[in-house]
Write a protein that holds these residues in place. Structure first.
Motif, short mmCIF file in Angstrom:
data_model
loop_
_atom_site.label_atom_id
_atom_site.label_comp_id
_atom_site.label_asym_id
_atom_site.label_seq_id
_atom_site.Cartn_x
_atom_site.Cartn_y
_atom_site.Cartn_z
N TYR A 18 -3.02 36.18 73.96
CA TYR A 18 -1.72 35.52 73.93
C TYR A 18 -1.84 34.01 74.23
O TYR A 18 -1.06 33.21 73.73
CB TYR A 18 -0.78 36.18 74.94
CG TYR A 18 0.63 35.67 74.89
CD1 TYR A 18 1.46 35.96 73.81
CD2 TYR A 18 1.15 34.90 75.93
CE1 TYR A 18 2.78 35.49 73.75
CE2 TYR A 18 2.46 34.43 75.88
CZ TYR A 18 3.26 34.73 74.80
OH TYR A 18 4.56 34.27 74.75
N TYR A 38 -2.69 32.61 66.81
CA TYR A 38 -1.42 32.31 66.13
C TYR A 38 -1.58 31.87 64.68
O TYR A 38 -0.62 31.44 64.05
CB TYR A 38 -0.63 31.28 66.95
CG TYR A 38 -0.24 31.84 68.30
CD1 TYR A 38 1.00 32.45 68.49
CD2 TYR A 38 -1.15 31.84 69.36
CE1 TYR A 38 1.33 33.01 69.72
CE2 TYR A 38 -0.82 32.40 70.58
CZ TYR A 38 0.42 32.99 70.76
OH TYR A 38 0.75 33.57 71.95
N THR A 39 -2.80 31.93 64.18
CA THR A 39 -3.07 31.62 62.77
C THR A 39 -3.82 32.79 62.16
O THR A 39 -4.84 33.22 62.72
CB THR A 39 -3.96 30.35 62.66
OG1 THR A 39 -3.32 29.27 63.35
CG2 THR A 39 -4.18 29.97 61.21
N TRP A 79 -2.40 42.24 67.28
CA TRP A 79 -0.97 41.92 67.19
C TRP A 79 -0.12 43.19 67.19
O TRP A 79 0.90 43.27 67.87
CB TRP A 79 -0.68 41.07 65.95
CG TRP A 79 -0.72 39.60 66.19
CD1 TRP A 79 -1.62 38.70 65.67
CD2 TRP A 79 0.15 38.83 67.02
NE1 TRP A 79 -1.35 37.43 66.13
CE2 TRP A 79 -0.28 37.47 66.96
CE3 TRP A 79 1.25 39.14 67.82
CZ2 TRP A 79 0.37 36.45 67.67
CZ3 TRP A 79 1.90 38.12 68.53
CH2 TRP A 79 1.45 36.79 68.45
N PHE A 106 6.35 36.05 69.98
CA PHE A 106 5.64 35.31 68.94
C PHE A 106 5.61 33.80 69.19
O PHE A 106 5.03 33.06 68.40
CB PHE A 106 6.28 35.58 67.58
CG PHE A 106 6.11 37.01 67.12
CD1 PHE A 106 4.86 37.50 66.78
CD2 PHE A 106 7.21 37.85 67.03
CE1 PHE A 106 4.68 38.81 66.36
CE2 PHE A 106 7.05 39.17 66.61
CZ PHE A 106 5.79 39.66 66.28
N HIS A 107 6.27 33.36 70.24
CA HIS A 107 6.33 31.92 70.52
C HIS A 107 5.84 31.67 71.94
O HIS A 107 6.56 31.94 72.91
CB HIS A 107 7.77 31.41 70.34
CG HIS A 107 7.90 29.94 70.48
ND1 HIS A 107 9.11 29.29 70.58
CD2 HIS A 107 6.96 28.96 70.53
CE1 HIS A 107 8.92 27.99 70.69
NE2 HIS A 107 7.62 27.76 70.66
N ASN A 108 4.65 31.16 72.07
CA ASN A 108 4.07 30.86 73.38
C ASN A 108 4.30 29.38 73.67
O ASN A 108 3.57 28.52 73.19
CB ASN A 108 2.57 31.19 73.38
CG ASN A 108 1.96 31.03 74.75
OD1 ASN A 108 2.44 30.27 75.58
ND2 ASN A 108 0.86 31.73 74.99
N ARG A 126 2.35 27.25 70.73
CA ARG A 126 1.95 27.94 69.51
C ARG A 126 3.02 28.95 69.12
O ARG A 126 3.58 29.63 69.97
CB ARG A 126 0.62 28.68 69.71
CG ARG A 126 -0.60 27.78 69.78
CD ARG A 126 -0.94 27.16 68.43
NE ARG A 126 -2.20 26.44 68.44
CZ ARG A 126 -2.36 25.19 68.89
NH1 ARG A 126 -1.33 24.54 69.39
NH2 ARG A 126 -3.55 24.61 68.82
N LYS A 127 3.27 29.05 67.81
CA LYS A 127 4.24 30.01 67.30
C LYS A 127 3.65 30.70 66.08
O LYS A 127 3.13 30.05 65.17
CB LYS A 127 5.55 29.31 66.92
CG LYS A 127 6.67 30.27 66.54
CD LYS A 127 7.88 29.53 66.00
CE LYS A 127 8.76 29.03 67.12
NZ LYS A 127 10.08 28.56 66.62
N PHE A 128 3.70 32.05 66.07
CA PHE A 128 3.18 32.82 64.95
C PHE A 128 4.15 32.66 63.78
O PHE A 128 5.35 32.90 63.92
CB PHE A 128 3.09 34.29 65.37
CG PHE A 128 2.06 35.10 64.62
CD1 PHE A 128 0.80 34.60 64.35
CD2 PHE A 128 2.36 36.39 64.20
CE1 PHE A 128 -0.15 35.36 63.69
CE2 PHE A 128 1.42 37.16 63.54
CZ PHE A 128 0.16 36.65 63.28
#
Length: 200
Positions: free
Chosen positions: A35, A41-42, A57, A84-86, A91-93
């Motif tokens: 996480y 996240y990519t 995931w 999904f948004h850290n 970072r955001k997926f």
């Protein structure tokens, strides 16, 4: 380079709890190490690496939703959620990647799309037959075979407080009971103003 992904991660839709209606308790959830790992996240181009990444995931999504007892997801809400948004590592997926993860979950039988445009889905972090077995274990343990319950009593009644299926949304409870009906352990009945079930 192949990154070493670890995959070990700790009906009626009105009123369904979604991400935005959850209390702010996300921080008490134990996040896996990935996480806080930016490359997570990519979507990785290497097929083998991506396979492990998607497995991680999928595991995270099911663990998070199970922890928060969520069964219905809006993709846009999920995209903005801590899942999904850290914000800590900024970072955001991407939504396209979320769709790939959700498609993996669909293939595994953990997800069903509600709409054709794939913006909302039903998530089953435990399959209907598994819920059915849990309900029947409770019925047997409490010597309640030959008893009749309303759906509300099973999912929200005082007697089931503390059971894993307490709070289960009606669409999923129905599927769990349909499984028990197919096993001849229950019969779904229509009561005057609600649905009920008799156990055998």
């Amino acid at each position: 380079d192949t990154l070493s992904w670890c995959t070990d991660v700790g009906g009626k839709l009105e009123g369904s709890r979604t991400f935005l209606s959850r209390p702010a308790s996300a921080m008490s959830f134990e996040w896996p190490w990935q996480y806080n790992f930016p490359p997570f996240y990519t979507l990785q181009p290497n097929a083998n690496t991506q396979h492990k990444q998607l497995a991680a995931w999928c595991s995270l999504v099911l663990s998070y939703l199970r922890y928060h007892k969520l069964y219905t997801i809006d993709v846009l809400e999920a995209h903005e959620s801590p899942l999904f948004h850290n914000k800590k590592i900024q970072r955001k997926f991407p939504i396209e990647a979320i769709q790939v993860v959700f498609e993996e979950l669909r293939k595994k039988g953990n997800l069903e799309w509600i709409d054709k445009s794939k913006t909302r889905c039903l998530i089953m972090w435990r399959r209907p037959e598994e819920w059915g077995k849990l309900v029947y274990q409770w019925v047997s343990k409490n010597s309640m075979t030959n008893s009749v319950f309303t759906f509300y009593e099973l999912s929200n009644g005082d007697d089931t407080e503390g059971e894993e299926f307490h709070g289960l949304e009606e669409w999923l409870l129905l599927r769990a009971l349909q499984f028990l009906q197919s096993e001849r352990k229950a019969e779904i009945i229509t009561l005057s103003d609600s649905k009920g079930v008799k156990f055998f």
